[in-house]
Design an enzyme around this catalytic site. Structure first.
Site, PDB file in Angstrom:
ATOM      1  N   TYR A   7      -6.498  -8.866  11.566  1.00 44.43           N
ATOM      2  CA  TYR A   7      -5.223  -8.489  12.181  1.00 44.43           C
ATOM      3  C   TYR A   7      -5.141  -9.063  13.592  1.00 44.43           C
ATOM      4  O   TYR A   7      -6.107  -8.980  14.360  1.00 44.43           O
ATOM      5  CB  TYR A   7      -5.083  -6.969  12.239  1.00 44.43           C
ATOM      6  CG  TYR A   7      -4.795  -6.367  10.874  1.00 44.43           C
ATOM      7  CD1 TYR A   7      -3.517  -6.442  10.333  1.00 44.43           C
ATOM      8  CD2 TYR A   7      -5.795  -5.748  10.128  1.00 44.43           C
ATOM      9  CE1 TYR A   7      -3.232  -5.910   9.071  1.00 44.43           C
ATOM     10  CE2 TYR A   7      -5.518  -5.209   8.873  1.00 44.43           C
ATOM     11  CZ  TYR A   7      -4.235  -5.306   8.350  1.00 44.43           C
ATOM     12  OH  TYR A   7      -3.955  -4.786   7.109  1.00 44.43           O
ATOM     13  N   GLU A  18       0.840  -1.204   0.000  1.00 43.14           N
ATOM     14  CA  GLU A  18       0.000   0.000   0.000  1.00 43.14           C
ATOM     15  C   GLU A  18       0.873   1.251   0.000  1.00 43.14           C
ATOM     16  O   GLU A  18       1.995   1.240   0.514  1.00 43.14           O
ATOM     17  CB  GLU A  18      -0.883  -0.023   1.267  1.00 43.14           C
ATOM     18  CG  GLU A  18      -1.795   1.182   1.376  1.00 43.14           C
ATOM     19  CD  GLU A  18      -2.888   1.009   2.437  1.00 43.14           C
ATOM     20  OE1 GLU A  18      -2.724   0.177   3.352  1.00 43.14           O
ATOM     21  OE2 GLU A  18      -3.906   1.724   2.335  1.00 43.14           O
ATOM     22  N   GLN A  32       2.184  -6.064   5.596  1.00 47.25           N
ATOM     23  CA  GLN A  32       2.326  -5.755   4.193  1.00 47.25           C
ATOM     24  C   GLN A  32       3.697  -6.229   3.734  1.00 47.25           C
ATOM     25  O   GLN A  32       4.458  -6.762   4.519  1.00 47.25           O
ATOM     26  CB  GLN A  32       2.141  -4.270   3.993  1.00 47.25           C
ATOM     27  CG  GLN A  32       0.732  -3.783   4.372  1.00 47.25           C
ATOM     28  CD  GLN A  32       0.450  -2.365   3.888  1.00 47.25           C
ATOM     29  OE1 GLN A  32       1.210  -1.746   3.198  1.00 47.25           O
ATOM     30  NE2 GLN A  32      -0.717  -1.860   4.305  1.00 47.25           N
ATOM     31  N   ASN A  80     -12.510  -1.156  -0.606  1.00 47.53           N
ATOM     32  CA  ASN A  80     -11.772  -1.649   0.554  1.00 47.53           C
ATOM     33  C   ASN A  80     -12.471  -1.189   1.836  1.00 47.53           C
ATOM     34  O   ASN A  80     -12.745   0.018   1.997  1.00 47.53           O
ATOM     35  CB  ASN A  80     -10.342  -1.081   0.542  1.00 47.53           C
ATOM     36  CG  ASN A  80      -9.571  -1.428   1.810  1.00 47.53           C
ATOM     37  OD1 ASN A  80      -9.114  -2.561   1.968  1.00 47.53           O
ATOM     38  ND2 ASN A  80      -9.451  -0.482   2.734  1.00 47.53           N
ATOM     39  N   GLU A  81     -12.760  -2.120   2.701  1.00 48.54           N
ATOM     40  CA  GLU A  81     -13.356  -1.794   4.013  1.00 48.54           C
ATOM     41  C   GLU A  81     -14.407  -0.687   3.852  1.00 48.54           C
ATOM     42  O   GLU A  81     -14.370   0.348   4.528  1.00 48.54           O
ATOM     43  CB  GLU A  81     -12.275  -1.401   5.023  1.00 48.54           C
ATOM     44  CG  GLU A  81     -11.315  -2.544   5.299  1.00 48.54           C
ATOM     45  CD  GLU A  81     -10.339  -2.309   6.457  1.00 48.54           C
ATOM     46  OE1 GLU A  81     -10.351  -1.237   7.074  1.00 48.54           O
ATOM     47  OE2 GLU A  81      -9.564  -3.256   6.755  1.00 48.54           O
ATOM     48  N   GLU A 107      -6.048  -8.917   3.676  1.00 48.60           N
ATOM     49  CA  GLU A 107      -5.172  -8.241   4.645  1.00 48.60           C
ATOM     50  C   GLU A 107      -5.134  -9.127   5.880  1.00 48.60           C
ATOM     51  O   GLU A 107      -6.182  -9.441   6.441  1.00 48.60           O
ATOM     52  CB  GLU A 107      -5.701  -6.856   5.027  1.00 48.60           C
ATOM     53  CG  GLU A 107      -5.562  -5.824   3.933  1.00 48.60           C
ATOM     54  CD  GLU A 107      -5.992  -4.421   4.360  1.00 48.60           C
ATOM     55  OE1 GLU A 107      -5.868  -4.086   5.555  1.00 48.60           O
ATOM     56  OE2 GLU A 107      -6.453  -3.680   3.476  1.00 48.60           O
TER      57      GLU A 107
HETATM   58  O1  AHR Z   1      -2.993  -2.257   6.297  1.00 44.05           O
HETATM   59  C1  AHR Z   1      -3.269  -1.030   6.893  1.00 44.05           C
HETATM   60  C2  AHR Z   1      -4.740  -0.637   6.800  1.00 44.05           C
HETATM   61  O2  AHR Z   1      -5.494  -1.557   7.530  1.00 44.05           O
HETATM   62  C3  AHR Z   1      -5.357  -0.680   5.429  1.00 44.05           C
HETATM   63  O3  AHR Z   1      -5.155   0.502   4.714  1.00 44.05           O
HETATM   64  C4  AHR Z   1      -6.811  -0.860   5.732  1.00 44.05           C
HETATM   65  O4  AHR Z   1      -7.502  -1.527   4.712  1.00 44.05           O
HETATM   66  C5  AHR Z   1      -6.810  -1.631   7.035  1.00 44.05           C
HETATM   67  O5  AHR Z   1      -7.677  -1.083   7.944  1.00 44.05           O
END
Ligand code: AHR
Length: 512
Positions: free
Chosen positions: A262, A50, A366, A187-188, A317
């Site tokens: 995450y 990103e 990432q 995205n999201e 992600e």
């Molecule tokens: O990876 C960092 C951020 O985390 C991304 O931009 C977003 O999609 C997520 O919330």
């Protein structure tokens, strides 16, 4: 022989209770190669790059005039390292960044900077980078603040042979149309992508799916379209998107539903990237394996609408998200990468492999310098992280067929946190070779695995093991090989293999 066996049995009976306790009892693994499962799609080893922090600028792109060795502005050292991982696909340009990205400012000889974004790394540079590392392009369009027309024109620019915007691309130096393997439809969108309700998103997503085309006739696979999926456990997006998909008309379709996951140990991210002990090791790993439940929850909803599993769950992600490295810009999401991250990587990949029927793509967050990165750079210096080494060791699992393993993982408990003591997966590659990955989660005791290899003709096992002096050991520019894989081998006799691995380690072995 009989005498010896009895003696051994008696000795074992006498010695075991004294020398062995649950924490180091051997683990019995049974592999049945006659019952192969699903192919582990190599796309689960995908990555995410990103425009954030120094993920692109400095990490991948240094510019053509840089003194750092580069090919058309792209770092040579990073390309060499990533090629070795056989990265199947790279998701770009975001993330939240995607929903504010104006592709027009990043093509042609006159780049138009945006606030905080020089746009010197744009579409043609990304495609060059993907080509240099041998990966497919996964391009996420701006569905949040852009229009369907802008996204359609971007794909025309990338994929049309010579007509329309394809001519502009040719003028910019690339006459051949690009192959875009995956189209991300926002995205999201439930948060940074526009704070849309699920139903509102579905209506937008259908328009983008309908109007954004792949014009490249030579692309050797149809382009896959990935819709935004759930916000954590919340089922609303999964329900709305899959319900709409099951009632779709000819004019739109999707092949994937996105899930972001995450491991943080609690939000906001607060766990230190270095200088932590056993408690925070266990807390993060415990959080990381919630991924399994998350996949089950959303797969069950998908199964209702798509029992044939035509739509993949795309975990585009995932990884650990820790407190920013002290002294770094918090917005850059820079974090060190320790042996704990290597464990997060292995446990996550194992979870994907076990859900290979539904999870057919994933992108670790990432690639360089951001969150759970493969590579860290500092000006002309570069290092490979423990996570990189796990991805490298797992290359044989790309497109291999899952082979079921049965075992009792036992438990490991510390500071009130209980985890499985071990984890393991196995797979058969295209040449018929069996690969086994074993993870010893316990950071205090080695683990011995006795593996019964029903239906496998093998005499030796060899591969690599990744362990570290401490769970928070990291690689630094001054000491880049503190955490590095070592060669390992094991004997196979009478259809059984035995191997003892270090505490808090990941080991991958191929049988021959
Ligand atoms: O990876 C960092 C951020 O985390 C991304 O931009 C977003 O999609 C997520 O919330």
């Amino acid at each position: 022989m009989r005498l010896l066996s009895s003696a051994a049995a008696i000795a074992a009976a006498l010695i075991l209770p004294v020398a062995t306790h649950a924490a180091d009892a051997p683990v019995q693994l049974t592999l049945d190669a006659s019952k192969p499962g699903t192919v582990i799609d190599r796309n689960i080893f995908g990555q995410f790059a990103e425009h954030l922090g120094s993920g692109i600028y400095g990490g991948i792109w240094v510019g053509r005039d840089s003194t750092i060795p580069n090919t058309r502005g792209i770092r040579k050292d990073v390309v060499v390292a990533l090629k070795a991982l056989k990265v199947p696909n790279v998701r770009w340009p975001g993330g939240c960044f995607a929903d504010q990205y104006n592709w027009r400012r990043g093509v042609g000889p006159e780049r138009k900077p945006a606030v905080g974004e020089p746009n010197t790394f744009g579409t043609d540079e990304f495609m060059d980078f993907a080509h240099q590392i041998g990966a497919d392009a996964f391009v996420s369009v701006n569905l949040g603040s852009g229009t369907a027309m802008e996204a359609a024109e971007w794909f025309e620019y990338m994929t049309s042979p010579t007509e329309g915007l394809g001519a502009e691309r040719a003028k910019n130096g690339h006459p051949e149309p690009y192959k875009v393997a995956v189209l991300g439809l926002g995205n999201e969108s439930w948060d940074c992508g526009g704070s849309m309700s699920a139903d509102f998103y579905v209506n937008e997503m259908k328009r983008f799916s309908h109007f954004v085309h792949n014009f490249n006739p030579t692309a050797n696979q149809p382009m896959k379209r990935v819709a935004v999926g759930p916000n954590g456990d919340d089922p609303s997006y999964t329900e709305a998107v899959m319900k709409a998909w099951s009632a779709r008309s000819f004019s739109w379709n999707i092949e994937g539903l996105s899930l972001h996951f995450y491991a943080t140990g609690g939000w906001p991210p607060h766990l230190s990237d270095t200088g932590f002990g056993e408690k925070d090791y266990a807390v993060l790993l415990k959080d990381s394996i919630r991924l399994d439940g998350m996949i089950k929850t959303h797969s069950a909803i998908m199964d209702k609408y798509d029992p044939e599993k035509k739509v993949a769950l795309v975990v585009d992600e995932w990884g650990s998200w820790l407190a920013p490295t002290p002294g770094s810009n918090p917005g850059a999401l820079a974090q060190q990468n320790s042996q704990r991250d290597a464990m997060v990587a292995a446990l996550g990949l194992n979870i994907f492999a076990r859900h290979a029927d539904r999870v057919r793509m994933a992108n670790i967050a990432q690639m360089v310098n951001v969150l759970q990165a493969m590579i860290l750079t500092d000006k002309d210096k570069m290092l490979l992280t423990p996570t990189y080494h796990v991805f490298h060791m797992y290359v044989p699992f790309q497109d291999a067929t899952f082979v079921p393993l049965t075992f009792d993982a036992g438990t490991y408990t510390t500071n009130g946190v209980t985890l499985p003591r071990v984890d393991a997966i196995a797979a058969k590659d295209k040449a018929g070779k069996i690969w086994i990955a074993v993870t010893n989660i316990d950071p205090k005791s080695p683990a011995t695995f006795h593996v019964s290899l029903a239906g496998v003709k093998a005499k030796t096992a060899s591969g690599q093991t990744l362990s570290a002096p401490k769970v928070d050991s990291v690689n630094t520019f001054a000491a880049p090989n503190t955490v590095a894989p070592k060669a390992v081998s094991a004997k196979v006799a009478d259809g059984k293999m035995t191997i003892t691995v270090a505490p808090a380690s990941v080991t991958v072995l191929g049988l021959e």
